[in-house]
Write an enzyme that holds these catalytic residues in place. Structure first.
Site, mmCIF file in Angstrom:
data_model
loop_
_atom_site.group_PDB
_atom_site.id
_atom_site.type_symbol
_atom_site.label_atom_id
_atom_site.label_comp_id
_atom_site.label_asym_id
_atom_site.label_seq_id
_atom_site.Cartn_x
_atom_site.Cartn_y
_atom_site.Cartn_z
ATOM 1 N N SER A 151 0.835 -1.197 0.000
ATOM 2 C CA SER A 151 0.000 0.000 0.000
ATOM 3 C C SER A 151 0.866 1.243 0.000
ATOM 4 O O SER A 151 2.023 1.222 0.433
ATOM 5 C CB SER A 151 -0.897 0.024 1.240
ATOM 6 N N ASP A 152 0.307 2.359 -0.485
ATOM 7 C CA ASP A 152 0.942 3.633 -0.203
ATOM 8 C C ASP A 152 0.835 3.851 1.303
ATOM 9 O O ASP A 152 -0.045 3.296 1.962
ATOM 10 C CB ASP A 152 0.262 4.762 -0.983
ATOM 11 N N TRP A 153 1.729 4.643 1.840
ATOM 12 C CA TRP A 153 1.843 4.782 3.291
ATOM 13 C C TRP A 153 0.571 5.432 3.854
ATOM 14 O O TRP A 153 0.247 6.580 3.548
ATOM 15 C CB TRP A 153 3.083 5.595 3.627
ATOM 16 N N GLY A 154 -0.158 4.652 4.648
ATOM 17 C CA GLY A 154 -1.420 5.119 5.204
ATOM 18 C C GLY A 154 -2.592 4.958 4.257
ATOM 19 O O GLY A 154 -3.651 5.534 4.486
ATOM 20 N N GLY A 155 -2.421 4.142 3.226
ATOM 21 C CA GLY A 155 -3.432 4.032 2.184
ATOM 22 C C GLY A 155 -4.411 2.885 2.332
ATOM 23 O O GLY A 155 -5.155 2.605 1.394
#
Length: 754
Positions: A231-235
Site C-alpha cells: 500500500s501507499d503509506w497510510g493508504g
C-alpha cells in the site's frame, strides 16, 4: 469463503503470516522466521535513495535521509526518449540501494500526465502510455539487475494531488485500459517488477488498496504479475478487505492493529489469499538476497552519469541561432535570475533526496568564464517566491546593457509543485515574465535556461527572448549540465514527453480537473495530451515530441516491410535520416499510426514506436522501428478484449507529433471480430455479422423479404442508414418485418452456441 462464526485454530506460522501483512515499522517488514522470510527494507527513491531512521522518518523530504546521488527525475529522463540511458540510471540507483541495504526502492512513478497541474508530475514520465511504460520498464530492469526490487507506483489512476487520499477517479473501462492502466501493463510485461504500490484514491468508488478487480483480476490474472503489492503509506482503509483483494503489505507498520487476526479467527480472511501472500514474500526475499560481496559505489561516476543524462534530456524549445554560445577572451556575460544561485534540481515531498553534491548554474558559468578569460556579471532580477522588485529588475537591466549576451535562469519555485498539492496555473511567476520584458528592451540576445518539474507555457513571453532550453529538473549536476548545453559541449537531443499548451483552458481535463466532493470525472476519455489537441486541431505552445538541435536532420526515405498475420509484429518501418548540419547530434525518429479501419473511434495519431540515432555531420543512417500487432489494438467494450480487425492505416514518421516528414499507407491484415449479438444490436450489426448476418437474411428471404416501411427504407439509398441503425428488436415491431422477438431470441441462443 466460509464466514460462519466457527473458531479457527491458529498455528504460529499462520499468526506470523497475519503479522507479515503489515510492516514492522515505517520502512521494514517483520522477520518472519516461522515462514522462512527475513525482514525486508523499503526506501523512497524514484530518482535517488532516501534511507532513513525508522524512529525518525523523513516522509516529507525535509533533509533527514542519508546523502545519496540525486539523479534526474522522471520528467527529465523521459525527455531523453532513450531507454538505454534510463536503464543506466536504474543500474546506478540499484547499486546505491544495494550498498545501503535496501531491498525495494519505491519507484518508479509512472502515473499518466492527465493535467499539467498535477503537483507530482515531476515524478512521472509522459502523457503517452507507451512512452511512459517503455521508459519505466527500462529503469526497473536496471535496478533489478542489481538484485534490488523496483516498486511501480501509484497503481492506479492517481493523476492529481487534490483530495488524493479519498477522491474517486471515475473512468470508463476503455479509457482505463488504453490510457491509465496501459502504462503499468507495458512496464509489467517488459520488466516483471518485483513490487507495485497501490494508490490512495478510489477507482469508480472502490479504494485501490482493496480493489480485487485491479489487484487480482487485471494485475495478476491478466498481466501475470508475480510480485508483492504494497500500500501507499497510510493508504489502507480496511485491512481485511485489502488482503482478500490481493494486497500483500500494509505500510507503515501497525503491529498493534489486530483486526486482521480477529477476522481470520472469524473465518473472514481467505486462506488462499494468505497462502499466496506468503509465497510472494518468500519470492521477494529470494530475489533480493544480498550478494556475498557488495560493490563499492563510485559516487563520482554516478555524478558524471547525472550530468550526462540531464544534458541528453535537455529540450531545445526555441533557438534563432544564438545557441550554442561561444566563449572567448573579453566576452561579457550577464547571468540573471535567482535560480542561477539557488538551483531547483529536484521536486519536493517524499522523493526529495539529500544530494551528495550540488553545482549551481552561477558557479559552473563562472568557472567556464574564468578559463576562457570572459567576464561574468550576476544580477538576481527576482527573488524566488517574492513579488516583482523594481530595483532588482533595474539592476538586471544594467547588467544586460553592459553585456554581450544574457543567460536568464527562469522556472518555478519549489512551493509551486510538490507532493500533496496541485498547481492552479501553467504560467511562470509574474515577476519573471516582467523581467523578460525589461531585458528584451535592452536589445541584447537573451538565452533562457528553464528549471521546472511540470509544463510551463512560454506563449506570453517567448517573443522577448532568443533561445529557450527546457532543462526540467536536472538532478545534482545542475550547473554543469546547463553549462554543457549552453556552451555546446553537448548538443541537446531531448524531445518533449508531454504537450506544452498555450492556455490552461486548452487542456483536455480543464472542465473536470480536479473534481468536487471527493469525485473526479475523466470526461475527456481517451483524449489525453496530444490525442486531444490533434482531435480538436488546437494550437499548442510546443507539441508532443518537439525538440530542436544545434544541427539539422533530413528524413530521406521511409520503407515498410509488412509481415504475415501470424507474425506478432505487424510491420517494420525503416527510416533513413541524414545530418545536414555542421555538428554531431542525435535525432529521435518518431512513428505515429493513423488507424482508418473505422472499427472503433480513435485519435488522429498515436505513438507506436521511436528510435534515437546519433550522426556526425554529413552522415546518414537508418533505424528500424518494429510495430507489434498488440500496439495496433484498441479495447472493445462489447467483447471485453483488445482488438484490431485489420484494415487501412497510415504510418507517419517525423521529429514530433506535428512535424511529420514522411508517411505511407498500407493494408494491415487482422482477425475477424465477432461481437456478441443481442436483440438490441442494430439491424446493420446483425446484417454485417459474418455468422448472424447470413442466418438473419435467410429468414427474411424465405419469408418474402422486408416489406412495408422498413422495406422501403432498406431499398432507398438515403434511408438505408436510418433502418440499419435501428435495433433488430425494434424493427420487428413494424408491419412487414417477417420476424418476431421470440425468433430473435432463439437466433441469439443459436449464435451463442456456435
Amino acid at each position: 469463503m466460509d464466514t460462519q462464526n466457527k473458531a479457527i485454530k491458529m498455528d504460529p506460522a499462520t499468526e506470523e503470516a497475519l503479522s507479515l501483512a503489515t510492516g514492522a515499522d515505517y520502512w521494514t517488514t517483520i522477520d518472519a522466521t516461522h515462514n522462512g522470510i527475513r525482514s525486508l527494507r523499503f526506501a523512497d527513491g524514484p530518482h535517488g535513495l532516501r534511507v532513513q531512521d525508522d524512529e525518525n522518518p523523513d516522509h516529507l523530504g525535509i533533509g533527514r535521509s542519508l546523502p545519496a546521488t540525486c539523479f534526474p527525475p522522471a520528467v527529465t529522463l523521459a525527455s531523453s526518449w532513450d531507454d538505454q540511458l534510463v536503464h543506466e540510471i536504474g543500474v546506478a540507483l540499484g547499486r546505491e540501494a544495494r550498498a545501503m541495504g535496501v531491498d525495494v526502492v519505491l519507484g518508479p512513478g509512472l502515473n499518466l500526465k492527465r493535467s499539467p497541474l498535477c503537483g507530482r508530475n515531476f515524478e512521472y514520465y509522459s502523457e503517452d502510455p507507451y512512452l511512459g511504460g517503455v521508459l519505466a520498464a527500462a529503469i526497473v530492469n536496471g535496478m533489478q539487475s542489481q538484485g534490488v526490487g523496483a516498486c511501480l507506483k501509484h497503481f492506479a489512476v492517481n493523476n492529481q494531488e487534490t483530495d488524493r487520499l479519498r477522491v474517486s477517479a471515475n473512468v470508463d473501462e476503455r479509457t482505463l485500459r488504453e490510457i491509465y492502466l496501459r502504462t503499468f501493463e507495458i512496464a509489467v510485461r517488459r520488466s516483471q517488477p518485483w513490487a507495485i504500490m497501490s494508490s490512495y484514491n478510489r477507482i469508480n468508488g472502490v479504494h485501490a488498496a482493496q480493489n480485487e478487480w485491479l489487484l487480482t483480476t487485471v494485475l495478476r490474472d491478466e498481466w501475470g504479475f508475480d510480485g508483492i503489492v504494497v500500500s501507499d503509506w497510510g493508504g489502507v482503509r480496511d485491512p481485511v478487505a485489502s488482503v482478500n483483494a490481493g494486497l500483500d503489505l500494509r505500510m507503515p507498520g501497525r503491529q498493534q492493529d489486530d483486526r486482521l487476526k480477529k477476522a481470520y479467527l472469524a473465518g473472514q480472511v481467505n486462506p488462499d489469499a494468505l497462502k499466496k501472500m506468503i509465497e510472494r514474500f518468500r519470492l521477494l526475499a529470494q530475489r533480493t538476497k544480498a550478494p556475498d560481496v557488495v560493490e563499492v559505489v563510485d559516487y563520482d561516476q554516478h555524478n558524471n552519469l547525472v550530468r550526462r543524462a540531464a544534458a541528453e534530456s535537455a529540450v531545445l524549445l526555441a533557438n534563432d541561432g544564438t545557441l550554442p554560445l561561444s566563449l572567448n577572451q573579453g566576452m561579457r556575460i550577464a547571468v540573471v535570475g535567482d535560480l542561477a544561485r539557488k538551483p531547483r534540481y529536484q521536486g519536493a515531498g517524499s522523493s526529495h533526496v539529500n544530494a551528495k553534491s550540488v553545482v549551481t548554474g552561477l558557479d559552473a558559468m563562472r568557472a567556464r568564464a574564468k578559463i576562457c578569460g570572459a567576464e561574468l556579471i550576476f544580477a538576481a532580477g527576482y527573488a524566488l517566491g517574492m513579488r516583482a522588485d523594481p530595483n532588482a529588475i533595474a539592476e538586471a537591466v544594467r547588467a544586460a546593457e553592459n553585456a554581450d549576451v544574457v543567460v536568464l535562469f527562469l522556472g518555478l519555485p519549489g512551493e509551486y509543485e510538490a507532493e500533496g498539492r496541485d498547481r492552479t496555473m501553467i504560467d511562470l511567476p509574474e515577476e519573471q515574465i516582467a523581467l523578460t520584458e525589461a531585458l528584451h528592451a535592452t536589445g541584447k540576445p537573451i538565452v533562457v535556461a528553464m528549471s521546472n518539474g511540470s509544463a510551463v507555457t512560454t506563449s506570453n513571453w517567448r517573443a522577448n527572448v532568443n533561445a529557450i532550453v527546457e532543462f526540467w529538473l536536472t538532478g545534482q549536476a545542475y550547473g554543469d549540465t546547463v553549462a554543457d548545453v549552453l556552451f555546446g559541449d553537448i548538443n541537446p537531443s531531448g524531445k518533449l514527453p508531454e504537450t506544452i499548451p498555450i492556455r490552461l483552458a486548452d487542456t483536455p481535463s480543464y472542465l473536470h480537473f480536479p473534481g468536487r466532493h471527493a469525485n473526479v470525472s475523466y470526461g475527456e476519455g481517451i483524449y489525453v495530451g496530444y490525442r486531444y489537441y490533434d482531435a480538436r486541431d488546437i494550437a499548442v505552445d510546443f507539441p508532443f515530441g518537439h525538440g530542436l538541435s544545434y544541427t539539422t536532420f533530413e528524413f530521406v526515405d521511409l520503407d515498410i516491410t509488412e509481415n504475415p498475420l501470424e507474425d506478432p509484429f505487424a510491420f517494420t518501418a525503416r527510416v533513413t535520416v541524414r545530418n545536414v548540419g555542421a555538428c554531431e547530434g542525435a535525432e529521435v525518429v518518431q512513428l505515429y499510426v493513423a488507424d482508418q479501419s473505422q472499427f472503433i473511434e480513435v485519435p488522429p495519431l498515436e505513438l507506436r514506436g521511436w528510435k534515437k540515432i546519433r550522426l556526425e555531420p554529413g552522415q546518414s543512417g537508418t533505424v528500424d522501428i518494429p510495430v507489434s500487432r498488440e500496439q495496433l489494438e484498441h479495447w472493445n467494450h462489447l467483447t471485453k478484449t483488445w482488438l484490431f480487425p485489420g484494415g487501412p492505416i497510415t504510418v507517419h514518421v517525423g521529429s514530433s507529433s506535428r512535424d511529420i516528414k514522411l508517411k505511407k499507407s498500407l493494408q494491415v491484415p487482422g482477425h475477424t471480430v465477432l461481437v456478441r449479438l443481442t436483440p438490441w444490436s442494430t439491424t446493420g450489426e446483425w446484417l454485417d455479422n459474418p455468422v448472424g448476418g447470413p442466418m438473419l437474411q435467410a429468414i427474411f428471404d424465405s419469408r418474402g423479404g422486408l416489406r412495408g416501411r422498413m422495406g422501403d427504407l432498406m431499398s432507398d439509398p438515403a434511408g438505408r442508414d436510418s433502418a440499419r441503425g435501428i435495433p433488430l428488436a425494434s424493427i420487428a415491431e413494424f408491419p412487414g418485418v417477417p420476424i418476431d422477438m421470440e425468433e430473435i431470441e432463439e437466433l441469439c441462443r443459436t449464435l451463442d452456441q456456435t
